[in-house]
Every structure is written in C-alpha cells, then in structure tokens.
Design an enzyme around this catalytic site. Structure first.
Site, PDB file in Angstrom:
ATOM      1  N   ARG A   1       3.934   1.824  -1.520  1.00 53.83           N
ATOM      2  CA  ARG A   1       3.404   0.704  -2.286  1.00 53.83           C
ATOM      3  C   ARG A   1       2.514  -0.163  -1.395  1.00 53.83           C
ATOM      4  O   ARG A   1       2.613  -0.136  -0.167  1.00 53.83           O
ATOM      5  CB  ARG A   1       4.540  -0.131  -2.881  1.00 53.83           C
TER       6      ARG A   1
ATOM      7  N   LYS B   1      11.402  -2.052  -2.816  1.00 57.80           N
ATOM      8  CA  LYS B   1      11.595  -2.652  -4.135  1.00 57.80           C
ATOM      9  C   LYS B   1      13.030  -2.489  -4.612  1.00 57.80           C
ATOM     10  O   LYS B   1      13.604  -3.402  -5.203  1.00 57.80           O
ATOM     11  CB  LYS B   1      10.634  -2.004  -5.133  1.00 57.80           C
TER      12      LYS B   1
ATOM     13  N   HIS C   1      -2.205  -0.035  -7.044  1.00 59.67           N
ATOM     14  CA  HIS C   1      -0.929   0.639  -7.276  1.00 59.67           C
ATOM     15  C   HIS C   1      -1.130   2.026  -7.889  1.00 59.67           C
ATOM     16  O   HIS C   1      -0.256   2.892  -7.762  1.00 59.67           O
ATOM     17  CB  HIS C   1      -0.030  -0.206  -8.183  1.00 59.67           C
TER      18      HIS C   1
ATOM     19  N   ARG D   1      -0.559   5.151  -5.849  1.00 66.31           N
ATOM     20  CA  ARG D   1       0.798   5.732  -5.824  1.00 66.31           C
ATOM     21  C   ARG D   1       0.951   6.721  -6.981  1.00 66.31           C
ATOM     22  O   ARG D   1       1.540   7.788  -6.814  1.00 66.31           O
ATOM     23  CB  ARG D   1       1.831   4.614  -5.912  1.00 66.31           C
TER      24      ARG D   1
ATOM     25  N   TRP E   1      12.402   6.365  -5.509  1.00 64.25           N
ATOM     26  CA  TRP E   1      12.829   5.891  -6.831  1.00 64.25           C
ATOM     27  C   TRP E   1      14.346   6.027  -6.954  1.00 64.25           C
ATOM     28  O   TRP E   1      14.925   7.030  -6.542  1.00 64.25           O
ATOM     29  CB  TRP E   1      12.160   6.694  -7.938  1.00 64.25           C
TER      30      TRP E   1
ATOM     31  N   TYR F   1       5.803  11.949 -14.825  1.00 62.12           N
ATOM     32  CA  TYR F   1       4.798  12.822 -14.221  1.00 62.12           C
ATOM     33  C   TYR F   1       5.003  14.290 -14.597  1.00 62.12           C
ATOM     34  O   TYR F   1       4.184  15.136 -14.258  1.00 62.12           O
ATOM     35  CB  TYR F   1       4.840  12.705 -12.689  1.00 62.12           C
TER      36      TYR F   1
END
Length: 379
Positions: free
Chosen positions: A178, A205, A273, A276, A299, A308
């Site tokens: 990020r 995050k 972003h 990414r 994640w 995706y």
C-alpha cells in the site's frame, strides 16, 4: 464534587467546568441518576458525547482511527446532546439522507453508518449503556469493476513520472504494498541479501506483520536508492534553508506530479491504490493461486482476494469442455465444404447463423456436427 451514593459508594470527580452554578447542577443530576440506578434499578442514560469519548479512548489503536474522527466530527451537529436511547432507525435514516445531500456517495455514507452501528452495538453488548441497539439500514452500493493497468499502460505511466515516483510505482507493482507502506519504508525493514522486507504490525492495515518477498525487480529498485537517505528508502531532493540540496523523505505519492503524469499518459480513473489492484491482477493472470495471493498481499479474509478470481478462469476450462457437442470448423478443401458454400448462398441466415427458408436442415446430413455461420460456412 464529592458525595456518597445510597449504597455507600463514594464519588469524587471533576465536573469539567469552572462555572459554580453549572457544576452544582451537574452534581445534582448525577446524584439523582445514581439514586434511581441503585434504589429503583433504572439504567443510567448516557449521551452520544459520552459514547464518542469512550469509543475514541478504546479504539485509538485502529488503523482507521483518523477516518473515525472525521466521521464523528461530521456527526456531531446531528447527534450532539442526544441520549443513546433517542438514536433510533428513523433518525439514522435522516442522517444517511443528510450525508447524501452533502455530496457523499452511498459507500461513504455506509462507512459512517457502520461506525455508528459499531458504537451502538458496543454500548449495548459491552458497556451496558443500551437495552437494545437499533438496526442500521445501509444504502445500496454498486459493485464497481477492479481498475488495473496492462503492462503497456504501466510502462507508459512510469515513463511520465519523476524518478522517485517512477521507482515507487515500480516497487508497488513488484510487491503490492500500500502507499503508506511504500512511503514509510525504512532501510531497517529491508534485507537485500535475503531478498525480503517486512511491514510491522502497527504499519499494516490489519495490524498484523507482513513479510514481503522481494523479486528481482524490487531488489534492483532498492539497490538504486541505497545511500541516498540514511533512514527512509524513498526520498526526493530539495533545497534546505541554507540553499543546499538534501534528500527529504516522501510522505505522499498521489501528488500533483502523479496526476499530471496520468494525464500525459492518457490514463483516466486511476488512483495510486490501483497499483495494488494491478499487482494482484497480474499475479492472478499469471497463475498465482488465490490463497498464495492472500498471503502475499497480507489480506486477513479470503473474500478480499476472490474479487480477482474472474481474471483467471483457465482452471474452469476442463469443466466447460464437459458439454462440448463436437462442432468443428471445415477447411475449404474438406468434404462437405462445397455443399456448405452452396447452402450459404441460397439460404437465409438468422442472427444465430442457422440456415432457414431453404427447406434444408441447418446441419448437413453427412456432417451432423457442422453448422452454417454468417462469416463462413462452418462453426
């Protein structure tokens, strides 16, 4: 103020004001609430401001803490002075409409509503301030496509960026990190010999440490930036107060220079972003399994990488082939090709490419798996 409750509990605290009359009123109100609570078993009523103060204290560690503060500042004129019991679904619907009229999209309004919902639920389930939290109705959100660049578009964009932003973009496309993790990356977080970097929990995050494998592209980029700034990896040169050039850490990547480069490269609707998203899309299209991509990207939920999956449907090809009928394409010299040409010239074709109006079947008796098309004579 100092007083003793009916059950003998001593209370000693500040009233939060220098106005003696206001302090006396607050003390009297608090005494009455404690008496009702202990003698009548009534639940004390707490205000929205009290909930805000406690929420801020308990969630200061959140990665989205600044976002929470922004939402709470906007909410203050709408909920200030209310007790939590007065915040019902109708009032929340009014707040959502006000947020939309303020120019916010449904997604932004939902993030604000989700914060209110979390606070009210905690007031009910953990703080014991509410008998029952109201249900919060979120606004419908349209699912937008994932914005990513092709390799050619990425190279075109990078060619328009200044050196520091160009290498930061390349590094992002190589690692999937990020923006905040790239701009704040320090040399103490990099081991070029082992070809790894790491993001500390307080920088991630999800508040979980992330190990970052460095491919050859990433290593070569980092090699170029060695010995420029003693602490930060990426920096840019600027003149100090004495007029001398010095390397200065970068705090933000999506600057005016980034936006101008996008315009020169002819790339629209693309944020930093989205680099990414591009990294993840390239991985999936190159065959990286989704569970591996989840670990690479840090994640916490598998659902975050499922968006995706549609970019690499090749693994479904074997299943799609299960219902094949055996249709094949005839070369011009193949048996039956002349008959197909004759039928194409004498028959009317529907949009589907099926021969009609000539008294013949859409398929040839000799070749039951060959059909006529508008473009030619087989399908």
């Amino acid at each position: 103020m100092r007083f003793t409750t009916p059950n003998g509990k001593k209370v000693r605290q500040s009233t939060g004001t220098e106005d003696k009359k206001a302090a006396e009123e607050y003390e009297a109100q608090l005494k009455q609430e404690r008496w009702r609570e202990e003698r009548l078993g009534q639940r004390p009523r707490h205000t929205w401001q009290e909930a805000v103060v406690r929420w801020i204290e308990e969630t200061a560690h959140k990665a989205s803490h600044e976002d929470d503060l922004c939402h709470l500042r906007w909410l203050d004129p709408h909920l200030a002075g209310l007790v939590l019991d007065d915040i019902d679904r109708d009032r929340l619907d009014q707040i959502a409409r006000a947020k939309r009229q303020d120019g916010a999209c449904n997604a932004t309004a939902n993030r604000m509503l989700a914060l209110v919902r979390a606070m009210l639920r905690r007031a009910e389930r953990e703080w014991g301030w509410l008998e029952r939290a109201p249900s919060v109705r979120l606004l419908p959100e349209s699912k937008q496509r994932i914005r990513w660049l092709t390799h050619e578009e990425a190279e075109r964009l990078i060619a328009e960026l200044p050196e520091h932003l160009a290498d930061m973009a390349r590094f992002s496309l190589s690692t999937g990190l990020r923006e905040a993790n790239v701009t704040a990356l320090e040399w103490s977080q990099v081991d070029l010999e082992r070809r790894v970097a790491w993001i500390h929990p307080d920088q991630a995050k999800a508040r979980r440490a992330i190990g970052v494998p460095l491919n050859t592209d990433a290593v070569l980029i980092l090699r170029r930036w060695e010995h420029r700034h003693s602490q930060r990896v990426f920096a840019y040169q600027r003149r100090n107060s004495r007029g001398a050039m010095e390397w200065t850490p970068i705090t933000k990547a999506g600057t005016a220079a980034w936006k101008k480069a996008l315009k020169r490269a002819g790339i629209e609707d693309f944020r930093w972003h989205d680099l990414r998203h591009t990294w993840a899309s390239w991985h999936v299209q190159s065959g990286t399994p989704l569970h591996v991509l989840q670990e690479l990207g840090g994640w916490t939920s598998f659902e975050m990488v499922r968006k995706y999956a549609h970019l690499a449907p090749e693994h479904l090809a074997a299943h799609a082939a299960r219902i094949e009928t055996g249709l094949r394409v005839l070369d011009a010299g193949s048996p039956g090709a002349a008959e197909a040409l004759e039928m194409r010239s004498t028959c009317d074709l529907e949009d589907t490419g099926v021969a009609t109006g000539c008294g013949k079947s859409a398929h040839f008796p000799a070749h039951p798996n060959v059909a006529i098309t508008k473009k030619g004579y087989t399908a």
